[in-house]
Design a protein around this motif. Structure first.
Motif, PDB file in Angstrom:
ATOM      1  N   ARG A   4       0.827  -1.197   0.000  1.00 13.12           N
ATOM      2  CA  ARG A   4       0.000   0.000   0.000  1.00 13.12           C
ATOM      3  C   ARG A   4       0.870   1.260   0.000  1.00 13.12           C
ATOM      4  NH1 ARG A   4      -4.488  -0.449   4.354  1.00 13.12           N
ATOM      5  NH2 ARG A   4      -4.842  -2.505   3.514  1.00 13.12           N
ATOM      6  N   ILE A   5       1.908   1.259   0.804  1.00 12.00           N
ATOM      7  CA  ILE A   5       2.832   2.395   0.860  1.00 12.00           C
ATOM      8  C   ILE A   5       3.524   2.556  -0.496  1.00 12.00           C
ATOM      9  CG2 ILE A   5       4.968   3.256   1.896  1.00 12.00           C
ATOM     10  CD1 ILE A   5       4.052   1.905   4.539  1.00 12.00           C
ATOM     11  N   PHE A   6       3.929   1.432  -1.084  1.00 16.19           N
ATOM     12  CA  PHE A   6       4.563   1.453  -2.394  1.00 16.19           C
ATOM     13  C   PHE A   6       3.611   2.053  -3.436  1.00 16.19           C
ATOM     14  CE2 PHE A   6       5.549  -0.603  -6.479  1.00 16.19           C
ATOM     15  CZ  PHE A   6       6.863  -0.192  -6.637  1.00 16.19           C
ATOM     16  N   ASP A   7       2.333   1.617  -3.418  1.00 17.13           N
ATOM     17  CA  ASP A   7       1.335   2.137  -4.358  1.00 17.13           C
ATOM     18  C   ASP A   7       1.163   3.645  -4.184  1.00 17.13           C
ATOM     19  OD1 ASP A   7       0.883  -0.305  -5.495  1.00 17.13           O
ATOM     20  OD2 ASP A   7      -0.963  -0.742  -4.366  1.00 17.13           O
ATOM     21  N   LYS A   8       1.147   4.087  -2.927  1.00 10.14           N
ATOM     22  CA  LYS A   8       0.987   5.516  -2.638  1.00 10.14           C
ATOM     23  C   LYS A   8       2.131   6.310  -3.270  1.00 10.14           C
ATOM     24  CE  LYS A   8       1.356   8.771   1.127  1.00 10.14           C
ATOM     25  NZ  LYS A   8       1.918   8.939   2.437  1.00 10.14           N
ATOM     26  N   TYR A   9       3.344   5.812  -3.124  1.00 11.30           N
ATOM     27  CA  TYR A   9       4.490   6.518  -3.691  1.00 11.30           C
ATOM     28  C   TYR A   9       4.510   6.445  -5.215  1.00 11.30           C
ATOM     29  CZ  TYR A   9       6.422   7.443   0.889  1.00 11.30           C
ATOM     30  OH  TYR A   9       6.604   7.903   2.154  1.00 11.30           O
ATOM     31  N   MET A  10       4.029   5.335  -5.765  1.00 15.93           N
ATOM     32  CA  MET A  10       3.952   5.217  -7.225  1.00 15.93           C
ATOM     33  C   MET A  10       3.006   6.271  -7.796  1.00 15.93           C
ATOM     34  SD  MET A  10       5.932   3.061  -8.650  1.00 15.93           S
ATOM     35  CE  MET A  10       5.133   2.827 -10.223  1.00 15.93           C
ATOM     36  N   ASN A  13       4.629   9.620  -7.484  1.00 19.53           N
ATOM     37  CA  ASN A  13       5.680   9.764  -8.495  1.00 19.53           C
ATOM     38  C   ASN A  13       5.092  10.016  -9.877  1.00 19.53           C
ATOM     39  OD1 ASN A  13       7.701   9.474  -6.649  1.00 19.53           O
ATOM     40  ND2 ASN A  13       8.105   7.327  -7.093  1.00 19.53           N
ATOM     41  N   GLN A  14       3.973   9.366 -10.178  1.00 20.50           N
ATOM     42  CA  GLN A  14       3.308   9.594 -11.466  1.00 20.50           C
ATOM     43  C   GLN A  14       2.821  11.038 -11.571  1.00 20.50           C
ATOM     44  OE1 GLN A  14       0.338   6.521 -11.503  1.00 20.50           O
ATOM     45  NE2 GLN A  14       1.645   5.090 -12.639  1.00 20.50           N
ATOM     46  N   ASN A  15       2.263  11.551 -10.485  1.00 19.52           N
ATOM     47  CA  ASN A  15       1.791  12.942 -10.474  1.00 19.52           C
ATOM     48  C   ASN A  15       2.958  13.913 -10.648  1.00 19.52           C
ATOM     49  OD1 ASN A  15      -0.897  12.268 -10.209  1.00 19.52           O
ATOM     50  ND2 ASN A  15      -0.839  12.296  -7.981  1.00 19.52           N
ATOM     51  N   GLY A  17       5.738  13.232 -12.145  1.00 19.32           N
ATOM     52  CA  GLY A  17       6.154  13.071 -13.539  1.00 19.32           C
ATOM     53  C   GLY A  17       5.279  13.886 -14.486  1.00 19.32           C
ATOM     54  N   LYS A  18       3.971  13.871 -14.248  1.00 19.75           N
ATOM     55  CA  LYS A  18       3.043  14.649 -15.080  1.00 19.75           C
ATOM     56  C   LYS A  18       3.330  16.143 -14.956  1.00 19.75           C
ATOM     57  CE  LYS A  18      -0.713  11.281 -14.902  1.00 19.75           C
ATOM     58  NZ  LYS A  18      -2.005  10.948 -14.308  1.00 19.75           N
ATOM     59  N   GLN A  19       3.592  16.593 -13.729  1.00 19.43           N
ATOM     60  CA  GLN A  19       3.893  18.019 -13.511  1.00 19.43           C
ATOM     61  C   GLN A  19       5.188  18.404 -14.219  1.00 19.43           C
ATOM     62  OE1 GLN A  19       3.824  17.915  -9.207  1.00 19.43           O
ATOM     63  NE2 GLN A  19       1.885  19.007  -9.141  1.00 19.43           N
ATOM     64  N   LEU A  20       6.192  17.532 -14.141  1.00 19.14           N
ATOM     65  CA  LEU A  20       7.468  17.813 -14.803  1.00 19.14           C
ATOM     66  C   LEU A  20       7.300  17.855 -16.321  1.00 19.14           C
ATOM     67  CD1 LEU A  20       9.914  15.647 -12.677  1.00 19.14           C
ATOM     68  CD2 LEU A  20       9.756  18.135 -12.707  1.00 19.14           C
ATOM     69  N   ASN A  21       6.485  16.951 -16.860  1.00 14.62           N
ATOM     70  CA  ASN A  21       6.219  16.955 -18.299  1.00 14.62           C
ATOM     71  C   ASN A  21       5.553  18.250 -18.727  1.00 14.62           C
ATOM     72  OD1 ASN A  21       7.348  14.478 -18.843  1.00 14.62           O
ATOM     73  ND2 ASN A  21       5.428  13.360 -18.650  1.00 14.62           N
ATOM     74  N   LYS A  22       4.592  18.718 -17.927  1.00  6.74           N
ATOM     75  CA  LYS A  22       3.898  19.969 -18.250  1.00  6.74           C
ATOM     76  C   LYS A  22       4.873  21.137 -18.223  1.00  6.74           C
ATOM     77  CE  LYS A  22       0.049  22.960 -16.930  1.00  6.74           C
ATOM     78  NZ  LYS A  22       0.734  24.072 -17.540  1.00  6.74           N
ATOM     79  N   ILE A  23       5.741  21.162 -17.226  1.00  8.08           N
ATOM     80  CA  ILE A  23       6.734  22.236 -17.132  1.00  8.08           C
ATOM     81  C   ILE A  23       7.657  22.198 -18.346  1.00  8.08           C
ATOM     82  CG2 ILE A  23       8.780  23.012 -15.845  1.00  8.08           C
ATOM     83  CD1 ILE A  23       7.254  22.115 -13.282  1.00  8.08           C
TER      84      ILE A  23
END
Length: 56
Positions: A4-10, A13-15, A17-23
Motif C-alpha cells: 500500500r505504501i509502495f502504491d501511494k508513492y507510485m 511519483n506519477q503525479n 512526472g506529469k507536472q514535470l512533463n507539463k513544465i
C-alpha cells in the motif's frame, strides 16, 4: 501494508512526472516563442539599418 505504501508513492511519483512533463512542454513553448521573437527582432533591426543607410 508495504504494498500500500509502495502504491501511494507510485501514484505520487506519477503525479510528479506529469507536472514535470507539463513544465517541460511550457518551457519548450517559451523557447519557441523566444526564438520567434529573436527572429522578428533580427528582421526589424536589418530593416532599420537599411533605412538608416538609405537615409544617410
Amino acid at each position: 501494508m508495504k504494498l500500500r505504501i509502495f502504491d501511494k508513492y507510485m501514484v505520487e511519483n506519477q503525479n510528479i512526472g506529469k507536472q514535470l512533463n507539463k513544465i517541460t512542454l511550457d518551457n519548450n513553448k517559451s523557447l519557441s516563442d523566444n526564438k520567434n521573437l529573436i527572429d522578428e527582432n533580427k528582421k526589424l533591426t536589418k530593416k532599420l539599418l537599411i533605412n538608416v543607410i538609405i537615409g544617410i
